[in-house]
Design a protein around this motif. Structure first.
Motif, mmCIF file in Angstrom:
data_model
loop_
_atom_site.group_PDB
_atom_site.id
_atom_site.type_symbol
_atom_site.label_atom_id
_atom_site.label_comp_id
_atom_site.label_asym_id
_atom_site.label_seq_id
_atom_site.Cartn_x
_atom_site.Cartn_y
_atom_site.Cartn_z
ATOM 1 N N ILE A 1 31.383 11.708 0.205
ATOM 2 C CA ILE A 1 31.684 9.888 0.988
ATOM 3 C C ILE A 1 32.913 8.588 -0.597
ATOM 4 O O ILE A 1 33.511 8.320 0.818
ATOM 5 N N ASP A 2 32.246 8.573 -1.690
ATOM 6 C CA ASP A 2 33.059 8.388 -1.960
ATOM 7 C C ASP A 2 34.707 8.462 -2.660
ATOM 8 O O ASP A 2 35.728 8.155 -2.497
ATOM 9 N N ARG A 3 35.088 10.388 -2.121
ATOM 10 C CA ARG A 3 36.141 10.503 -1.666
ATOM 11 C C ARG A 3 36.826 10.418 -0.527
ATOM 12 O O ARG A 3 38.026 10.068 -0.871
ATOM 13 N N GLU A 4 35.871 10.307 0.954
ATOM 14 C CA GLU A 4 36.840 9.903 1.757
ATOM 15 C C GLU A 4 36.230 8.746 2.629
ATOM 16 O O GLU A 4 37.544 8.252 3.268
ATOM 17 N N GLY A 5 35.383 8.033 1.782
ATOM 18 C CA GLY A 5 35.611 6.163 2.703
ATOM 19 C C GLY A 5 34.229 6.080 3.377
ATOM 20 O O GLY A 5 34.212 5.007 4.322
ATOM 21 N N SER A 6 34.127 7.526 4.103
ATOM 22 C CA SER A 6 33.553 7.375 5.441
ATOM 23 C C SER A 6 31.959 8.858 5.307
ATOM 24 O O SER A 6 31.906 9.413 5.002
ATOM 25 N N ILE A 7 31.412 8.500 5.855
ATOM 26 C CA ILE A 7 30.335 9.510 6.187
ATOM 27 C C ILE A 7 30.618 10.285 6.853
ATOM 28 O O ILE A 7 30.450 10.943 6.739
ATOM 29 N N MET B 1 29.588 19.495 7.537
ATOM 30 C CA MET B 1 28.177 18.880 8.211
ATOM 31 C C MET B 1 28.200 18.216 9.657
ATOM 32 O O MET B 1 29.369 17.523 8.930
ATOM 33 N N SER B 2 27.021 17.838 10.305
ATOM 34 C CA SER B 2 27.329 17.253 11.055
ATOM 35 C C SER B 2 27.456 15.389 10.811
ATOM 36 O O SER B 2 26.495 15.748 10.086
ATOM 37 N N TYR B 3 27.592 14.343 11.502
ATOM 38 C CA TYR B 3 27.812 13.357 11.690
ATOM 39 C C TYR B 3 26.031 12.889 11.195
ATOM 40 O O TYR B 3 25.485 11.947 10.654
ATOM 41 N N ARG B 4 25.413 13.519 11.943
ATOM 42 C CA ARG B 4 23.714 12.720 12.213
ATOM 43 C C ARG B 4 22.955 13.609 11.356
ATOM 44 O O ARG B 4 22.275 12.888 10.478
ATOM 45 N N ARG B 5 23.729 14.994 11.220
ATOM 46 C CA ARG B 5 22.481 15.292 9.809
ATOM 47 C C ARG B 5 22.807 14.831 8.585
ATOM 48 O O ARG B 5 22.101 14.613 7.521
ATOM 49 N N ILE B 6 23.892 14.773 7.791
ATOM 50 C CA ILE B 6 24.459 13.761 6.549
ATOM 51 C C ILE B 6 23.847 12.052 6.992
ATOM 52 O O ILE B 6 23.832 11.221 5.801
ATOM 53 N N TRP B 7 24.156 11.420 8.260
ATOM 54 C CA TRP B 7 23.479 10.417 7.919
ATOM 55 C C TRP B 7 22.274 10.329 7.831
ATOM 56 O O TRP B 7 21.589 9.217 7.262
ATOM 57 N N LEU B 8 21.431 10.619 8.415
ATOM 58 C CA LEU B 8 19.896 11.381 7.873
ATOM 59 C C LEU B 8 19.719 11.544 6.671
ATOM 60 O O LEU B 8 19.001 10.739 5.726
ATOM 61 N N GLU C 1 17.432 8.333 4.120
ATOM 62 C CA GLU C 1 16.882 9.219 2.814
ATOM 63 C C GLU C 1 17.087 9.133 1.765
ATOM 64 O O GLU C 1 16.140 7.948 1.105
ATOM 65 N N MET C 2 18.288 8.763 1.362
ATOM 66 C CA MET C 2 18.339 8.195 0.101
ATOM 67 C C MET C 2 17.980 7.015 -0.153
ATOM 68 O O MET C 2 17.361 6.894 -1.033
ATOM 69 N N ASN C 3 19.061 6.306 0.925
ATOM 70 C CA ASN C 3 18.921 4.556 0.953
ATOM 71 C C ASN C 3 17.538 4.645 0.630
ATOM 72 O O ASN C 3 17.053 3.208 0.052
ATOM 73 N N ARG C 4 16.949 5.228 1.066
ATOM 74 C CA ARG C 4 14.862 4.748 1.875
ATOM 75 C C ARG C 4 14.087 4.935 -0.031
ATOM 76 O O ARG C 4 13.431 4.368 0.031
ATOM 77 N N CYS C 5 14.331 6.131 -0.488
ATOM 78 C CA CYS C 5 14.186 6.832 -1.732
ATOM 79 C C CYS C 5 14.568 5.755 -2.998
ATOM 80 O O CYS C 5 12.952 5.750 -3.504
ATOM 81 N N PHE C 6 15.480 5.116 -3.095
ATOM 82 C CA PHE C 6 15.694 4.232 -4.162
ATOM 83 C C PHE C 6 15.458 2.603 -4.121
ATOM 84 O O PHE C 6 15.847 2.540 -3.319
ATOM 85 N N ARG C 7 15.504 2.301 -5.318
ATOM 86 C CA ARG C 7 14.941 0.052 -5.064
ATOM 87 C C ARG C 7 15.992 0.086 -4.296
ATOM 88 O O ARG C 7 16.318 -0.911 -4.131
ATOM 89 N N ASP C 8 17.789 0.054 -5.216
ATOM 90 C CA ASP C 8 18.894 -0.019 -4.283
ATOM 91 C C ASP C 8 19.469 0.737 -3.456
ATOM 92 O O ASP C 8 19.264 1.924 -3.495
ATOM 93 N N PRO C 9 19.886 0.605 -2.016
ATOM 94 C CA PRO C 9 20.962 1.740 -1.381
ATOM 95 C C PRO C 9 21.839 2.248 -2.392
ATOM 96 O O PRO C 9 22.112 2.131 -3.263
ATOM 97 N N LEU C 10 22.084 3.228 -1.799
ATOM 98 C CA LEU C 10 22.934 4.274 -2.764
ATOM 99 C C LEU C 10 24.588 4.093 -2.128
ATOM 100 O O LEU C 10 25.675 4.359 -2.345
ATOM 101 N N VAL C 11 24.017 3.801 -0.792
ATOM 102 C CA VAL C 11 25.383 4.166 0.266
ATOM 103 C C VAL C 11 25.239 2.746 1.167
ATOM 104 O O VAL C 11 24.199 2.455 1.390
ATOM 105 N N ALA C 12 26.549 1.950 1.661
ATOM 106 C CA ALA C 12 26.433 0.843 1.968
ATOM 107 C C ALA C 12 28.031 1.490 2.536
ATOM 108 O O ALA C 12 28.318 1.853 2.409
ATOM 109 N N THR C 13 27.599 0.948 4.376
ATOM 110 C CA THR C 13 27.843 0.754 5.169
ATOM 111 C C THR C 13 29.205 -0.350 6.063
ATOM 112 O O THR C 13 28.280 -1.345 5.309
ATOM 113 N N ARG D 1 36.346 -0.942 7.001
ATOM 114 C CA ARG D 1 35.073 0.223 7.939
ATOM 115 C C ARG D 1 35.068 0.948 6.816
ATOM 116 O O ARG D 1 35.697 1.060 6.876
ATOM 117 N N GLY D 2 33.490 1.739 7.160
ATOM 118 C CA GLY D 2 33.268 3.007 6.736
ATOM 119 C C GLY D 2 32.266 2.634 5.720
ATOM 120 O O GLY D 2 31.591 2.303 6.079
#
Length: 126
Positions: free
Chosen positions: A31-37, A46-53, A57-69, A77-78
């Protein structure tokens, strides 16, 4: 002296989920390299749905989100890693590096002395 292979897979658990592990760290890197999910998903096969899920999950597991959309049609955008996402990724990669030092320990060498190169064939059920 023959030493068996050691496979370590570091995973941080959050309830019944894995907050981060090697695959999710690779997703953050993509994501850091490509600029979008979606582009990260394509790059990783990977499918968009799989990577988005997995991102969700990562964003919900940490105190602060790891990825901003950043939805929308503009140039901003991205998706991007947040400051927390960059710190978590760096810490996880550092931990992976540190775990590699286990191969230089006497305990690893000692255990490796007991491991066969290949398993014995299964016993018949006679």
């Amino acid at each position: 002296m023959r030493v068996g292979a050691l496979k370590l897979k570091l995973q941080f658990v959050c309830g019944n989920s894995f907050a981060i592990g090697p695959g999710k760290a690779d997703i953050l890197t993509a994501i850091d390299r490509e600029g979008s999910i979606s582009a990260a998903g394509r790059a990783m096969g990977m499918s968009y749905r799989r990577i988005w899920l997995l991102v969700d999950e990562m964003n919900r597991c940490f105190r602060d989100p790891l990825v901003a959309t950043h939805p929308g049609g503009g140039s901003d955008r991205g998706a991007t890693l947040t400051d927390c996402g960059r710190q978590v990724l760096a810490a996880f990669r550092a931990l992976e590096q540190q775990s590699a030092t286990l191969l230089d320990t006497a305990a690893y060498r000692d255990l490796g002395e007991w491991v066969r190169a290949e398993p014995l064939p299964p016993k018949s059920a006679d």
